[in-house]
Design a protein around this motif. Structure first.
Motif, PDB file in Angstrom:
ATOM      1  N   ILE A   1       0.857  -1.149   0.041  1.00 25.45           N
ATOM      2  CA  ILE A   1      -0.188  -0.034   0.026  1.00 25.45           C
ATOM      3  C   ILE A   1       0.749   1.098  -0.052  1.00 25.45           C
ATOM      4  N   HIS A   2       0.864   1.844  -1.174  1.00 19.82           N
ATOM      5  CA  HIS A   2       1.584   3.117  -1.103  1.00 19.82           C
ATOM      6  C   HIS A   2       0.933   4.460  -0.524  1.00 19.82           C
ATOM      7  N   LYS A   3       1.942   5.470  -0.570  1.00 22.04           N
ATOM      8  CA  LYS A   3       1.457   6.524   0.264  1.00 22.04           C
ATOM      9  C   LYS A   3       0.390   7.243  -0.696  1.00 22.04           C
ATOM     10  N   PRO A   4      -0.688   8.122  -0.155  1.00 22.42           N
ATOM     11  CA  PRO A   4      -1.618   8.715  -1.259  1.00 22.42           C
ATOM     12  C   PRO A   4      -1.020   9.783  -1.767  1.00 22.42           C
ATOM     13  N   ILE A   5      -1.594   9.927  -3.086  1.00 18.87           N
ATOM     14  CA  ILE A   5      -1.240  11.056  -4.092  1.00 18.87           C
ATOM     15  C   ILE A   5      -2.082  11.965  -4.414  1.00 18.87           C
ATOM     16  N   TYR A   6      -1.836  13.314  -4.093  1.00 18.84           N
ATOM     17  CA  TYR A   6      -2.610  14.460  -4.078  1.00 18.84           C
ATOM     18  C   TYR A   6      -2.335  15.043  -5.435  1.00 18.84           C
ATOM     19  N   GLY A   7      -3.348  15.811  -6.293  1.00 20.87           N
ATOM     20  CA  GLY A   7      -3.221  16.592  -7.377  1.00 20.87           C
ATOM     21  C   GLY A   7      -4.514  16.791  -7.995  1.00 20.87           C
ATOM     22  N   SER A   8      -4.391  17.884  -8.786  1.00 17.07           N
ATOM     23  CA  SER A   8      -5.737  18.449  -9.505  1.00 17.07           C
ATOM     24  C   SER A   8      -5.731  17.868 -11.272  1.00 17.07           C
ATOM     25  N   LYS A   9      -4.746  17.170 -11.450  1.00 13.04           N
ATOM     26  CA  LYS A   9      -4.640  17.167 -12.829  1.00 13.04           C
ATOM     27  C   LYS A   9      -4.581  15.443 -13.144  1.00 13.04           C
ATOM     28  N   ALA A  10      -5.499  14.870 -13.798  1.00  6.20           N
ATOM     29  CA  ALA A  10      -5.768  13.370 -13.976  1.00  6.20           C
ATOM     30  C   ALA A  10      -4.405  12.858 -14.479  1.00  6.20           C
ATOM     31  N   ASP A  11      -3.802  13.526 -15.481  1.00  8.34           N
ATOM     32  CA  ASP A  11      -2.710  12.944 -16.235  1.00  8.34           C
ATOM     33  C   ASP A  11      -1.320  12.693 -15.233  1.00  8.34           C
ATOM     34  N   VAL A  12      -1.200  13.684 -14.463  1.00  8.15           N
ATOM     35  CA  VAL A  12       0.047  13.716 -13.455  1.00  8.15           C
ATOM     36  C   VAL A  12      -0.484  12.623 -12.632  1.00  8.15           C
ATOM     37  N   LEU A  13      -1.572  12.677 -12.086  1.00 12.75           N
ATOM     38  CA  LEU A  13      -1.891  11.260 -10.921  1.00 12.75           C
ATOM     39  C   LEU A  13      -1.813  10.134 -11.643  1.00 12.75           C
ATOM     40  N   CYS A  14      -2.418   9.990 -12.837  1.00 12.53           N
ATOM     41  CA  CYS A  14      -2.146   8.651 -13.652  1.00 12.53           C
ATOM     42  C   CYS A  14      -0.697   8.184 -13.537  1.00 12.53           C
ATOM     43  N   ASP A  15       0.157   9.081 -13.994  1.00 13.72           N
ATOM     44  CA  ASP A  15       1.403   8.765 -14.441  1.00 13.72           C
ATOM     45  C   ASP A  15       2.302   8.445 -13.093  1.00 13.72           C
ATOM     46  N   GLU A  16       1.887   9.168 -12.085  1.00 14.36           N
ATOM     47  CA  GLU A  16       2.622   8.930 -10.855  1.00 14.36           C
ATOM     48  C   GLU A  16       2.219   7.551  -9.893  1.00 14.36           C
ATOM     49  N   ALA A  17       1.050   7.592 -10.132  1.00 12.88           N
ATOM     50  CA  ALA A  17       0.383   6.221  -9.502  1.00 12.88           C
ATOM     51  C   ALA A  17       0.837   4.876 -10.229  1.00 12.88           C
ATOM     52  N   ARG A  18       0.826   4.888 -11.556  1.00 17.68           N
ATOM     53  CA  ARG A  18       1.399   3.873 -12.442  1.00 17.68           C
ATOM     54  C   ARG A  18       2.930   3.630 -12.300  1.00 17.68           C
ATOM     55  N   ASN A  19       3.744   4.622 -12.006  1.00 15.36           N
ATOM     56  CA  ASN A  19       5.020   4.565 -11.682  1.00 15.36           C
ATOM     57  C   ASN A  19       5.256   3.841 -10.450  1.00 15.36           C
ATOM     58  N   LYS A  20       4.492   4.314  -9.443  1.00 15.55           N
ATOM     59  CA  LYS A  20       4.905   3.532  -8.222  1.00 15.55           C
ATOM     60  C   LYS A  20       4.540   2.082  -8.277  1.00 15.55           C
ATOM     61  N   ILE A  21       3.459   1.634  -8.885  1.00 14.77           N
ATOM     62  CA  ILE A  21       3.093   0.427  -8.992  1.00 14.77           C
ATOM     63  C   ILE A  21       4.056  -0.329  -9.687  1.00 14.77           C
ATOM     64  N   ALA A  22       4.606   0.178 -10.876  1.00 14.22           N
ATOM     65  CA  ALA A  22       5.220  -0.319 -11.783  1.00 14.22           C
ATOM     66  C   ALA A  22       6.860  -0.597 -10.990  1.00 14.22           C
ATOM     67  N   GLU A  23       7.220   0.443 -10.270  1.00 14.94           N
ATOM     68  CA  GLU A  23       8.534   0.529  -9.527  1.00 14.94           C
ATOM     69  C   GLU A  23       8.566  -0.887  -8.480  1.00 14.94           C
ATOM     70  N   SER A  24       7.364  -0.858  -7.717  1.00 12.41           N
ATOM     71  CA  SER A  24       7.332  -2.235  -6.796  1.00 12.41           C
ATOM     72  C   SER A  24       7.215  -3.435  -7.507  1.00 12.41           C
ATOM     73  N   MET A  25       6.470  -3.490  -8.582  1.00  8.81           N
ATOM     74  CA  MET A  25       6.510  -4.805  -9.304  1.00  8.81           C
ATOM     75  C   MET A  25       7.913  -5.257  -9.807  1.00  8.81           C
ATOM     76  N   ASN A  26       8.710  -4.242 -10.224  1.00 11.15           N
ATOM     77  CA  ASN A  26      10.142  -4.658 -10.543  1.00 11.15           C
ATOM     78  C   ASN A  26      10.808  -4.895  -9.370  1.00 11.15           C
ATOM     79  N   LEU A  27      10.789  -4.559  -8.569  1.00 13.95           N
ATOM     80  CA  LEU A  27      11.714  -4.772  -7.278  1.00 13.95           C
ATOM     81  C   LEU A  27      11.117  -6.161  -6.971  1.00 13.95           C
ATOM     82  N   LEU A  28      10.099  -6.682  -6.922  1.00 20.61           N
ATOM     83  CA  LEU A  28       9.440  -7.797  -6.309  1.00 20.61           C
ATOM     84  C   LEU A  28       9.695  -8.970  -7.366  1.00 20.61           C
TER      85      LEU A  28
END
Length: 347
Positions: free
Chosen positions: A319-346
């Protein structure tokens, strides 16, 4: 289960005049006894005669496997034997037949089948028993907690925990990152298996999933989903997608949380697919945080398309830390990057 899950899967174009766009290699069986009426594949038949028996020859971007073809020679004509009537054609495009494109497919063990049967029986019996509690408490839930429906989610947590506890262990990291149940959020996660729902329900959070309308008609499960306030979606209907987004925004404004699988469907190879922006649009327009969650291991225990088996293994939830923002594109990229990084590590 994402609102924008209607992602087109390209089919084979007529006569294979253009490259076949697919994430996996495709097998096409062409009847020989009907004759080659496809003028655009004449080169395939010529190269077929040129290749010796048991060998493989490439023609353009198509690989021909002629091991199953035998020709009976006659004085007057050459005819295809009755024992082999088809040609098998495998697409050989970029990335189409790589070993990593799908999960490995080992022989299904008898123990996995038995575990799958026991899992279904256990989940079914516990669901029948626990839904009685939902029926009893439903009038009070509608009266005092119409939007969050914490009682129903507590019953769902019991059901999920009883269902998965005898069969696999779950290692959860980052529980401190979960907001309180009274804080509305948009939760997003990668999607690997049918077991993802069980695993996420066992966390005990009160969030509304998005589900296909066809599942609501299933007895017991569909009744429970309706009482929990799961949001229905017709995947191929644009109007239904818009209504689903509006419904999610209304729930968030009323204090409830919603859960999206931004990939739109379960991954067949364990890789993280592109994210749709529906979930992040809801978060951006309502001003609530996005909580990314990484799931690992469910796809190997119960692979997509093999819901009747249950392999041995364990599941890890981050469970990653919450992400705050007002732009959908930025939120989408940041959330995907966090999930992708953890998947690569595991991995």
């Amino acid at each position: 289960m994402d609102v924008a899950s209607a992602r087109g899967v390209s089919s084979h174009p007529p006569y294979y005049s253009r490259p076949i766009c697919s994430s996996q290699s495709s097998l096409i069986r062409i009847p020989i006894n009907k004759g080659c009426r496809f003028g655009r594949v004449s080169s395939l038949s010529t190269s077929l005669h040129a290749a010796p028996r048991g060998e493989t020859r490439r023609a353009g971007s198509v690989q021909l496997c002629n091991r199953s073809i035998s020709f009976a020679h006659d004085k007057n004509s050459r005819r295809v034997s009755e024992a082999a009537r088809t040609v098998t054609v495998r697409s050989d495009l970029s990335g189409a037949a790589t070993p990593e494109s799908t999960y490995p497919e080992p022989e299904i063990k008898l123990s996995s089948r038995l575990r799958g049967i026991c899992f279904c029986i256990n989940a079914g019996i516990s669901a029948i028993v626990l839904i009685v509690l939902m029926f009893i408490g439903h009038p009070f839930v509608l009266l005092f907690d119409r939007y969050r429906r914490k009682f129903h989610h507590f019953v769902a947590k019991l059901w999920a925990s009883i269902s998965i506890y005898p069969f696999y262990k779950t290692d959860i990291q980052g529980l401190e990152n979960l907001p309180s149940s009274d804080t509305p959020c948009v939760y997003v996660s990668n999607h690997q298996s049918f077991l993802d729902i069980y695993t996420l329900l066992s966390l005990g959070q009160s969030y509304k999933f998005i589900s296909k309308t066809g599942i609501f008609v299933i007895p017991v499960i569909g009744w429970a989903m309706s009482m929990m306030g799961v949001v229905p979606l017709k995947r191929m209907d644009p109007r239904s997608q818009v209504d689903c987004l509006k419904r999610c925004m209304e729930l968030v404004k009323k204090g409830a949380s919603v859960f999206f699988f931004p990939e739109g469907t379960r991954s067949k190879d364990g890789r993280l697919g592109p994210f749709k922006k529906g979930a992040f649009t809801v978060a951006a327009k309502t001003g609530v945080p996005v909580v990314p969650i990484t799931l690992m291991g469910t796809g190997k225990i119960m692979p997509t398309g093999s819901e009747g088996i249950l392999n041995h293994g364990s599941v890890r939830v981050i469970i990653h830390k919450p992400i705050y923002g007002s732009k959908a594109d930025v939120l989408c990229d940041e959330a995907r990057n966090k999930i992708a990084e953890s998947m690569n590590l595991l991995s």
